[in-house]
Design a protein around this motif. Sequence first.
Motif, PDB file in Angstrom:
ATOM      1  N   GLY A  53       0.805  -1.223   0.000  1.00  0.00           N
ATOM      2  CA  GLY A  53       0.000   0.000   0.000  1.00  0.00           C
ATOM      3  C   GLY A  53       0.834   1.267   0.000  1.00  0.00           C
ATOM      4  O   GLY A  53       2.057   1.233   0.146  1.00  0.00           O
ATOM      5  N   VAL A 197      -3.041  -2.190   1.027  1.00  0.00           N
ATOM      6  CA  VAL A 197      -3.928  -1.469   0.098  1.00  0.00           C
ATOM      7  C   VAL A 197      -5.374  -1.805   0.404  1.00  0.00           C
ATOM      8  O   VAL A 197      -5.750  -2.981   0.361  1.00  0.00           O
ATOM      9  CB  VAL A 197      -3.715  -1.896  -1.375  1.00  0.00           C
ATOM     10  N   ILE A 198      -6.173  -0.822   0.721  1.00  0.00           N
ATOM     11  CA  ILE A 198      -7.629  -1.013   0.720  1.00  0.00           C
ATOM     12  C   ILE A 198      -8.138  -0.638  -0.673  1.00  0.00           C
ATOM     13  O   ILE A 198      -8.919  -1.350  -1.281  1.00  0.00           O
ATOM     14  CB  ILE A 198      -8.318  -0.151   1.810  1.00  0.00           C
ATOM     15  N   LYS A 199      -7.689   0.490  -1.190  1.00  0.00           N
ATOM     16  CA  LYS A 199      -7.912   0.838  -2.594  1.00  0.00           C
ATOM     17  C   LYS A 199      -6.853   1.835  -3.038  1.00  0.00           C
ATOM     18  O   LYS A 199      -6.203   2.469  -2.208  1.00  0.00           O
ATOM     19  CB  LYS A 199      -9.321   1.369  -2.828  1.00  0.00           C
ATOM     20  N   HIS A 200      -6.684   1.939  -4.363  1.00  0.00           N
ATOM     21  CA  HIS A 200      -5.693   2.886  -4.892  1.00  0.00           C
ATOM     22  C   HIS A 200      -6.258   3.609  -6.107  1.00  0.00           C
ATOM     23  O   HIS A 200      -6.837   2.989  -6.992  1.00  0.00           O
ATOM     24  CB  HIS A 200      -4.391   2.171  -5.250  1.00  0.00           C
ATOM     25  N   ALA A 201      -6.055   4.928  -6.116  1.00  0.00           N
ATOM     26  CA  ALA A 201      -6.600   5.789  -7.176  1.00  0.00           C
ATOM     27  C   ALA A 201      -6.206   5.320  -8.575  1.00  0.00           C
ATOM     28  O   ALA A 201      -6.989   5.442  -9.521  1.00  0.00           O
ATOM     29  CB  ALA A 201      -6.135   7.227  -6.950  1.00  0.00           C
TER      30      ALA A 201
END
Lengths: 214, 214
Positions: A53, A197-201
């Motif tokens: 992340g 990482v939960i989310k990445h742009a």
Amino acid sequence: MNSGQNDASEQHDTPEQREKYRERMQRRKIKMEARIAKANIDRGVFVVNTGGGKGKSSSGFGMLARSLGHGFRCGVVQFIKGRQDTAEERFFRQAGGDLLDFHICGEGFTWITQDRERDQQAVLAGWEIACKMLADPNYDFILLDELNIALKHQYLSVDEVLRAVSLRPPKQHVVITGRHAPDALIAAADTVTEMRVIKHAMKAGIKAQNGIEL
Amino acid sequence: MNSGQNDASEQHDTPEQREKYRERMQRRKIKMEARIAKANIDRGVFVVNTGGGKGKSSSGFGMLARSLGHGFRCGVVQFIKGRQDTAEERFFRQAGGDLLDFHICGEGFTWITQDRERDQQAVLAGWEIACKMLADPNYDFILLDELNIALKHQYLSVDEVLRAVSLRPPKQHVVITGRHAPDALIAAADTVTEMRVIKHAMKAGIKAQNGIEL
């Protein structure tokens, strides 16, 4: 993320409720102070930031800012990433002044250089600089940014890194960042965080942004 | 952490092996460049750092350093933590100069102040400052440090925060840090990292260190 504790859902409108809150916080204060008092060893720490992340290097630079805020003598060696990330270098070189030595080794990601031998030479040159810092009690804080990637590619042996880190001056802090931290490094470190990482742009089609990634 | 990929265990001694490496990196280059080209949306991002591990605030301060390195106009509002962490403030106030507005709201952890009403008032005063920044296209980067804790304690509603963040100028970056990020905040953010504790020095009896935690 929000694993409900009890603070949030309570009412705090009446004087009785406020008093109850104060009492509960007083109990927490005693508990927290005991926990803080128990942690009484005062020495340099070895910090590892790893995982896939965002935040491994930027957290290292945040600690660098704190260290400079304390007037610490600081050293930075950036491995692997190369010349593309210049905003942090520009900022810290100017803001750190004489307190900071900032070295960039390597010319970019492995898939940019495509030359393993040249990459390894750059890493070894960076490691030589790092070793001098790790042996010098004048340095209070050392950031070895993306060193884990160099270890992952076996440009350098974990044993050699662990030896230099373990023999460093007792008050010196060391932060090592990068994905794929070797298990032996994690075992030897004092504080280890996995940036998950939960989310990445980027997955949503947003390009790397100045000030955030660059 | 070191989930073995194939780079590490290979031999790279002969010219044939080196050429094979170069070819593999060339293929990776094409793949990576395609991935980068696909991420072509250019706008301000909303970043959330949460979880129980170290690095949430320090990563926010690392991004602040990058943003200042780009000459961005930056705003920081620190919630909750209060007056104990002054090294980052000292450093950035001096280094950021006219580019940076740095506000500290709150007088310490809830268990230090023991007064919920005063804590909430401090948070709301900080939020008012944050709202002005979020409405002002002159700000390129805004760090709302430990705001998640204020949300967790319901000093402020998530809806109100999400409204202000979603209505901000399109090129503006916002970073929100703190444990227990509410699910709605995670859903709305572009990049979310969970800082996960693998280990922490304090558990081994080492006190919080200047330059690392403070």
